[in-house]
Scaffold this active site. Structure first.
Site, PDB file in Angstrom:
ATOM      1  CG  ASP A   1      66.920 102.361  35.104  1.00 39.16           C
ATOM      2  OD1 ASP A   1      67.294 101.174  35.064  1.00 39.16           O
ATOM      3  OD2 ASP A   1      65.749 102.715  34.878  1.00 39.16           O
TER       4      ASP A   1
ATOM      5  CD  GLU B   1      67.131  96.748  29.698  1.00 36.99           C
ATOM      6  OE1 GLU B   1      66.118  96.854  28.978  1.00 36.99           O
ATOM      7  OE2 GLU B   1      67.091  96.377  30.870  1.00 36.99           O
TER       8      GLU B   1
HETATM    9  O1  FUB Z   1      63.924 101.146  34.372  1.00 35.60           O
HETATM   10  C1  FUB Z   1      63.255 100.969  33.161  1.00 35.60           C
HETATM   11  C2  FUB Z   1      64.123 100.246  32.185  1.00 35.60           C
HETATM   12  O2  FUB Z   1      64.524  99.005  32.745  1.00 35.60           O
HETATM   13  C3  FUB Z   1      65.427 100.921  31.848  1.00 35.60           C
HETATM   14  O3  FUB Z   1      65.325 101.977  30.954  1.00 35.60           O
HETATM   15  C4  FUB Z   1      66.189  99.752  31.367  1.00 35.60           C
HETATM   16  O4  FUB Z   1      67.541  99.983  31.176  1.00 35.60           O
HETATM   17  C5  FUB Z   1      65.880  98.761  32.455  1.00 35.60           C
HETATM   18  O5  FUB Z   1      66.641  98.977  33.617  1.00 35.60           O
END
Ligand code: FUB
Length: 445
Positions: free
Chosen positions: A31, A203
């Protein structure tokens, strides 16, 4: 899993993570939110770990803390250590291993770090907290409570030209935005659901502004393809937005949280893959250049191993992070080497191309090569500009004790080379021979 831990232990001894892909090899990082503050590039990633053996019911992603990285001398990512541990979150549930994607932004002379964590009051899956610092790498003073009225993951920050700040957050199928008060610690109104995102919005969102257009980039999942990176634009930071297409096709990566920055007049996409672990919950951050078309749309980015740096004299060149490889392969380094990968299975006229090496003013005197070799026939040559271009140095294939016994050879630079050139390493031996030499890195001095 044992194999992975062993590899990580080996990689832990690696000094200086180079900005070829993956950017960092001593820990798993995911991320990546990249930011440029006062001309310097920083990354605020999350941190995947192998779940501790005594952890009952480990979460899907096991994420205990946050590290911060800065790019030093245009080539090396410095790890500034743990900026926040899960058990230091004033409002957080202990040992929840849920420190998902963060962001950091500068307003005035202060740096504001936003992060999601599992709240101890059980009021939501994740709440978002904030900390303030005088420095981009901390230490941060963490607010005692999470931001009231905000629950969700993946904070993304935008400060508009008029000074108004916005907090984007969400995940699942919905993305929200709320303006922030001047102190950056409270929202000024109930979060607004962003309109116009495509079905399959998953997301993230990395918000930024270019030429008066607001861009949101996000993870976008297609039923037949899986995770892609998509983007949408608007003339208003709070939307509605219009979907514009993909920035990156699915690369079989499970998640693809990312960010976009302009650094030294070039746009860069930071994203993650699982280069080291082979598992999509143990990720490694990467970066590749990204381009806008004249109409403001974005050209799709193709992931490379080569990444974004421009090594210069005195920098280690991880030649296995190539732009092109012909007639050879790469594999994890064996023996007592800590540096990740090597070029191997080399044969007559194999070559590896590595673009954009800065020879500076032409003062290079020698090249070192880190090699392992189990035979004595052949050589390899370093050329610039093409496989037949000017020869910079020649090395014999020297028996080092075996294909995993490493030694450093040194050869004089044969002619003056200045400026930036693409480097070619060409392997030579008898036709039909295999395995001329294993090559880990080059160092031009
Ligand atoms: O890394 C944990 C979660 O998975 C992140 O917050 C999301 O965006 C996805 O990458």
């Amino acid at each position: 899993m044992k194999q992975i831990s062993t590899l990580l232990i080996i990689l832990l001894f690696a000094q200086g993570a180079l900005s070829q892909n993956p950017l960092v090899t001593h820990i798993y990082t995911a991320d990546p939110t990249a930011r440029v503050f006062d001309g310097q590039l920083y990354i605020y990633p999350s941190h995947d770990i192998v779940p501790p053996a005594d952890l009952e019911n480990p979460p899907r992603f096991c994420m205990p803390d946050y590290h911060i990285f800065s790019l030093e001398n245009g080539n090396t990512w410095k790890d500034h250590g743990v900026a926040l541990d899960q058990n230091e979150v004033p409002w957080g549930a202990k040992n929840s291993y849920g420190m998902w994607a963060p962001d950091c932004i500068k307003k005035g002379n202060k740096y504001y770090y936003y992060y999601p964590a599992k709240p101890k009051d059980g009021s939501a899956f994740r709440r978002i907290g904030v900390g303030v610092s005088d420095n981009p790498t901390g230490p941060f003073k963490w607010e005692k409570n999470y931001i009231d009225g905000v629950s969700g993951i993946d904070p993304g920050l935008l400060i508009d030209e008029d000074g108004q700040s916005y907090l984007f957050f969400g995940g699942g199928h919905e993305l929200y935005v709320a303006p922030l008060e001047n102190n950056m610690k409270k929202i000024t109104q109930k979060p607004l659901l962003i309109e116009g995102l495509p079905a399959g919005y998953k997301e993230g969102s990395f918000p930024f502004k270019k030429d008066s257009t607001y861009y949101l980039t996000f993870a976008h999942v297609f039923a037949d393809e899986g995770y892609t990176i998509g983007y949408a634009t608007s003339q208003n930071p709070m939307g509605p937005y219009t979907y514009q297409g993909k920035i990156m096709d699915n690369i079989d990566n499970g998640t693809n949280h990312h960010s976009v920055v302009n650094y030294n007049d070039r746009w860069i996409l930071f994203y993650h893959w699982w280069d080291i672990s082979g598992q999509n919950k143990l990720r490694s951050m990467r970066a590749d250049y990204m381009e806008f078309k004249p109409d403001g749309t974005i050209r799709k980015v193709k992931p490379t191993l080569r990444g974004i740096n421009q090594p210069t004299l005195g920098d280690t060149i991880q030649i296995d992070r190539y732009n092109e490889i012909k007639g050879a392969q790469t594999a994890f380094v064996g023996g007592n080497e800590p540096n990740g990968w090597m070029v191997c299975e080399t044969r007559m006229m194999s070559h590896v191309r590595f673009d954009q090496v800065n020879f500076g003013a032409g003062t290079a005197k020698s090249i070192q090569a880190r090699v392992a070799c189990g035979q004595r026939i052949g050589s390899f040559e370093v050329h610039v500009d093409s496989p037949n271009g000017p020869t910079v140095a020649t090395f014999p294939a020297q028996h080092t004790g075996g294909w995993n016994s490493w030694t450093t050879l040194e050869a004089p630079v044969k002619q003056k080379i200045d400026g930036v050139h693409d480097l070619y390493v060409v392997f030579k031996a008898e036709w039909g021979s295999t395995k001329i030499v294993n090559l880990n890195w080059l160092l031009i001095e």
